[in-house]
Design a protein around this motif. Structure first.
Motif, PDB file in Angstrom:
ATOM      1  N   GLU A 116      24.114  28.222  40.468  1.00 35.12           N
ATOM      2  CA  GLU A 116      25.359  27.464  40.343  1.00 35.12           C
ATOM      3  C   GLU A 116      26.573  28.345  40.035  1.00 35.12           C
ATOM      4  O   GLU A 116      27.698  27.869  40.071  1.00 35.12           O
ATOM      5  CB  GLU A 116      25.201  26.400  39.249  1.00 35.12           C
ATOM      6  N   ARG A 117      26.340  29.614  39.735  1.00 32.65           N
ATOM      7  CA  ARG A 117      27.460  30.497  39.443  1.00 32.65           C
ATOM      8  C   ARG A 117      28.041  31.089  40.724  1.00 32.65           C
ATOM      9  O   ARG A 117      27.352  31.206  41.746  1.00 32.65           O
ATOM     10  CB  ARG A 117      27.017  31.622  38.502  1.00 32.65           C
ATOM     11  N   ARG A 118      29.307  31.520  40.650  1.00 36.41           N
ATOM     12  CA  ARG A 118      29.927  32.147  41.814  1.00 36.41           C
ATOM     13  C   ARG A 118      29.213  33.451  42.157  1.00 36.41           C
ATOM     14  O   ARG A 118      28.899  33.719  43.313  1.00 36.41           O
ATOM     15  CB  ARG A 118      31.411  32.408  41.545  1.00 36.41           C
ATOM     16  N   PHE A 119      28.994  34.270  41.162  1.00 35.52           N
ATOM     17  CA  PHE A 119      28.214  35.493  41.338  1.00 35.52           C
ATOM     18  C   PHE A 119      26.827  35.204  40.780  1.00 35.52           C
ATOM     19  O   PHE A 119      26.581  35.366  39.584  1.00 35.52           O
ATOM     20  CB  PHE A 119      28.884  36.668  40.631  1.00 35.52           C
ATOM     21  N   ALA A 120      25.928  34.780  41.658  1.00 36.89           N
ATOM     22  CA  ALA A 120      24.656  34.214  41.197  1.00 36.89           C
ATOM     23  C   ALA A 120      23.753  35.252  40.534  1.00 36.89           C
ATOM     24  O   ALA A 120      23.143  34.980  39.503  1.00 36.89           O
ATOM     25  CB  ALA A 120      23.932  33.562  42.376  1.00 36.89           C
ATOM     26  N   SER A 121      23.666  36.438  41.103  1.00 35.11           N
ATOM     27  CA  SER A 121      22.755  37.470  40.588  1.00 35.11           C
ATOM     28  C   SER A 121      23.531  38.477  39.738  1.00 35.11           C
ATOM     29  O   SER A 121      24.555  39.014  40.182  1.00 35.11           O
ATOM     30  CB  SER A 121      22.058  38.198  41.745  1.00 35.11           C
ATOM     31  N   TYR A 160      32.343  40.317  34.021  1.00 36.81           N
ATOM     32  CA  TYR A 160      32.683  39.006  34.576  1.00 36.81           C
ATOM     33  C   TYR A 160      33.675  38.300  33.658  1.00 36.81           C
ATOM     34  O   TYR A 160      33.528  38.328  32.429  1.00 36.81           O
ATOM     35  CB  TYR A 160      31.413  38.162  34.746  1.00 36.81           C
ATOM     36  N   PHE A 161      34.683  37.671  34.274  1.00 37.56           N
ATOM     37  CA  PHE A 161      35.722  37.011  33.471  1.00 37.56           C
ATOM     38  C   PHE A 161      36.393  35.933  34.324  1.00 37.56           C
ATOM     39  O   PHE A 161      36.280  35.921  35.564  1.00 37.56           O
ATOM     40  CB  PHE A 161      36.765  38.024  32.988  1.00 37.56           C
ATOM     41  N   ARG A 162      37.097  35.048  33.660  1.00 34.09           N
ATOM     42  CA  ARG A 162      37.862  34.001  34.355  1.00 34.09           C
ATOM     43  C   ARG A 162      39.338  34.208  34.045  1.00 34.09           C
ATOM     44  O   ARG A 162      39.770  34.067  32.898  1.00 34.09           O
ATOM     45  CB  ARG A 162      37.413  32.622  33.897  1.00 34.09           C
ATOM     46  N   PRO A 163      40.136  34.559  35.045  1.00 38.38           N
ATOM     47  CA  PRO A 163      41.568  34.786  34.812  1.00 38.38           C
ATOM     48  C   PRO A 163      42.240  33.529  34.277  1.00 38.38           C
ATOM     49  O   PRO A 163      41.830  32.403  34.591  1.00 38.38           O
ATOM     50  CB  PRO A 163      42.096  35.153  36.207  1.00 38.38           C
ATOM     51  N   PRO A 164      43.270  33.706  33.458  1.00 40.73           N
ATOM     52  CA  PRO A 164      43.987  32.533  32.924  1.00 40.73           C
ATOM     53  C   PRO A 164      44.510  31.635  34.045  1.00 40.73           C
ATOM     54  O   PRO A 164      45.105  32.108  35.015  1.00 40.73           O
ATOM     55  CB  PRO A 164      45.134  33.174  32.132  1.00 40.73           C
ATOM     56  N   GLY A 165      44.261  30.344  33.936  1.00 37.51           N
ATOM     57  CA  GLY A 165      44.733  29.384  34.914  1.00 37.51           C
ATOM     58  C   GLY A 165      43.872  29.269  36.153  1.00 37.51           C
ATOM     59  O   GLY A 165      44.190  28.471  37.046  1.00 37.51           O
ATOM     60  N   SER A 166      42.797  30.061  36.250  1.00 39.51           N
ATOM     61  CA  SER A 166      41.946  30.007  37.425  1.00 39.51           C
ATOM     62  C   SER A 166      40.666  29.236  37.115  1.00 39.51           C
ATOM     63  O   SER A 166      40.132  29.313  36.011  1.00 39.51           O
ATOM     64  CB  SER A 166      41.582  31.426  37.886  1.00 39.51           C
ATOM     65  N   GLU A 167      40.178  28.511  38.097  1.00 34.41           N
ATOM     66  CA  GLU A 167      38.925  27.787  37.944  1.00 34.41           C
ATOM     67  C   GLU A 167      37.741  28.576  38.485  1.00 34.41           C
ATOM     68  O   GLU A 167      36.597  28.147  38.337  1.00 34.41           O
ATOM     69  CB  GLU A 167      39.014  26.430  38.660  1.00 34.41           C
ATOM     70  N   ARG A 168      38.008  29.703  39.085  1.00 31.73           N
ATOM     71  CA  ARG A 168      36.942  30.520  39.660  1.00 31.73           C
ATOM     72  C   ARG A 168      36.764  31.798  38.845  1.00 31.73           C
ATOM     73  O   ARG A 168      37.724  32.386  38.331  1.00 31.73           O
ATOM     74  CB  ARG A 168      37.250  30.881  41.113  1.00 31.73           C
ATOM     75  N   GLU A 169      35.537  32.221  38.729  1.00 33.17           N
ATOM     76  CA  GLU A 169      35.220  33.438  37.980  1.00 33.17           C
ATOM     77  C   GLU A 169      35.481  34.661  38.844  1.00 33.17           C
ATOM     78  O   GLU A 169      35.289  34.644  40.063  1.00 33.17           O
ATOM     79  CB  GLU A 169      33.744  33.393  37.553  1.00 33.17           C
ATOM     80  N   SER A 170      35.910  35.728  38.213  1.00 33.09           N
ATOM     81  CA  SER A 170      36.137  36.994  38.900  1.00 33.09           C
ATOM     82  C   SER A 170      35.289  38.083  38.240  1.00 33.09           C
ATOM     83  O   SER A 170      34.692  37.877  37.186  1.00 33.09           O
ATOM     84  CB  SER A 170      37.617  37.387  38.845  1.00 33.09           C
ATOM     85  N   ARG A 171      35.289  39.254  38.879  1.00 30.63           N
ATOM     86  CA  ARG A 171      34.545  40.368  38.303  1.00 30.63           C
ATOM     87  C   ARG A 171      35.276  41.678  38.612  1.00 30.63           C
ATOM     88  O   ARG A 171      36.026  41.780  39.599  1.00 30.63           O
ATOM     89  CB  ARG A 171      33.118  40.434  38.834  1.00 30.63           C
ATOM     90  N   ALA A 172      35.031  42.666  37.762  1.00 26.84           N
ATOM     91  CA  ALA A 172      35.619  43.987  37.944  1.00 26.84           C
ATOM     92  C   ALA A 172      34.532  45.035  37.743  1.00 26.84           C
ATOM     93  O   ALA A 172      33.738  44.948  36.800  1.00 26.84           O
ATOM     94  CB  ALA A 172      36.762  44.206  36.951  1.00 26.84           C
ATOM     95  N   LYS A 173      34.506  46.019  38.631  1.00 29.72           N
ATOM     96  CA  LYS A 173      33.491  47.070  38.532  1.00 29.72           C
ATOM     97  C   LYS A 173      33.785  47.973  37.336  1.00 29.72           C
ATOM     98  O   LYS A 173      34.911  48.450  37.161  1.00 29.72           O
ATOM     99  CB  LYS A 173      33.443  47.907  39.804  1.00 29.72           C
ATOM    100  N   ILE A 174      32.777  48.213  36.529  1.00 35.49           N
ATOM    101  CA  ILE A 174      32.944  49.076  35.364  1.00 35.49           C
ATOM    102  C   ILE A 174      32.000  50.275  35.378  1.00 35.49           C
ATOM    103  O   ILE A 174      32.147  51.200  34.561  1.00 35.49           O
ATOM    104  CB  ILE A 174      32.748  48.290  34.043  1.00 35.49           C
ATOM    105  N   SER A 175      31.027  50.308  36.308  1.00 33.46           N
ATOM    106  CA  SER A 175      30.102  51.439  36.385  1.00 33.46           C
ATOM    107  C   SER A 175      29.376  51.395  37.719  1.00 33.46           C
ATOM    108  O   SER A 175      29.409  50.398  38.437  1.00 33.46           O
ATOM    109  CB  SER A 175      29.085  51.409  35.230  1.00 33.46           C
TER     110      SER A 175
END
Length: 329
Positions: A116-121, A160-175
């Protein structure tokens, strides 16, 4: 008198026969061929194989645990998910005369999937550790040793994080693979001991240690991640280090293995980089095990992203409890 003499000679004759039968092997013809001793004893041939010295000890362990939860029209709420965690540990130890060479490889990987998540794995465990140590004996328990310690991961890591005002989750590469990678080479005195119950302990202190932080990902190196200069791939350091390796049988079916590595840069003596790995392995039977794995990392050059506020230095802690299949070989 004659009876006594006859009895005496009978005893002497019997004793000689017994001694002769016991010493037949010693009196037999012998021949040495390619290290094997061939003994001719009457019409029989006895071959005594020469003992072949064993210089290498090799082995390892593979473990796998799987969890699946499936929910359909479940009024109590929740989410279906699938989780997998696996690990491979290999070792090869060499000992001959006054020389030792111990090597160990540890690879762990795990992920969790929720449909059910946007980024499932998403990864839950990912590390690659290789240790190799060569030493020359000074006394029974002290060695002059050189050790190489290499650490990295296999796949990309994200925050993984949800930007302010957004209903969709985002992600940023850290490694990522080789971003970072840590290679440490040290030379010093090594206290190494193996006990009769197969418990092992090894401690090496080195005043001459080189440590290299490698970041091969372009976006991360340009951001100066993990302490490298922006745009650079490698950050070299010189300092002192202390490393230890422990393998102890706590109870009949419980074994504890731990590795500790401490490093301090000459420019900032006292500020330690800490890497601690611990595994408690509890065997239920030949194939079923429970493992408690703990990883603790602290590096002041690594800034951890926070949900609120700027990135900051922090202790990284990972704790896993796995119940599944474990095979020793």
């Amino acid at each position: 008198m004659i009876k006594k003499l006859i009895l005496f000679f009978i005893c002497v004759f019997a004793g000689l026969q017994i001694a002769k039968s016991q010493d037949r092997t010693m009196l037999a013809d012998t021949l040495l061929i390619n290290g094997d001793t061939i003994i001719m004893l009457g019409d029989s041939v006895i071959i005594k194989k020469a003992e072949v010295p064993i210089y290498w000890k090799k082995g390892g362990n593979f473990n796998l645990s799987i969890q699946q939860v499936s929910l359909t029209n479940w009024s109590a709420g929740g989410a279906s998910n699938f989780a997998l965690n696996t690990g491979l540990n290999l070792f090869a130890n060499f000992a001959k005369d006054e020389k030792i060479w111990d090597s160990k490889l540890t690879v762990n990987f795990g992920f969790n999937r929720q449909s059910e998540r946007r980024f499932a794995s998403r990864k839950t465990n990912d590390n690659f550790i290789f240790l190799s140590k060569y030493g020359r004996e000074l006394t029974d328990f002290w060695f002059l040793s050189t050790q190489v310690d290499a650490r990295t991961q296999l796949l990309s890591g994200y925050r993984y994080f949800r930007p302010p005002g957004s209903e969709r989750e985002s992600r940023a590469k850290i490694s990522d693979l080789l971003a970072p990678a840590y290679i440490q080479s040290s030379t010093g005195l090594n206290y190494r001991r193996e006990f009769k119950n197969k418990d092992k302990i090894s401690i090496i202190g080195s005043p001459f240690t080189g440590r290299f932080t490698i970041v091969m990902d372009d976006s991360l190196k340009n951001a100066g991640a993990f302490g490298v200069m922006p745009g650079e791939n490698i950050r070299p350091e010189a300092g002192v280090s202390l490393s230890s390796s422990t393998d102890i049988q706590l109870l009949e079916n419980i074994r504890w293995k731990a590795d500790l590595n401490l490093f301090s840069n000459y420019e900032r003596l006292g500020n330690m980089v800490v890497n601690f790995n611990s595994i408690i392995n509890m065997k239920i039977n030949k194939y079923i095990t429970t493992r408690i794995e703990t990883v603790l990392i602290y590096d002041e050059s690594v800034f951890i992203s926070q949900n609120d506020g700027p990135p900051k230095r922090a202790i990284q802690l990972q704790n896993l409890i796995n119940f599944g299949i474990g095979v020793d070989f």
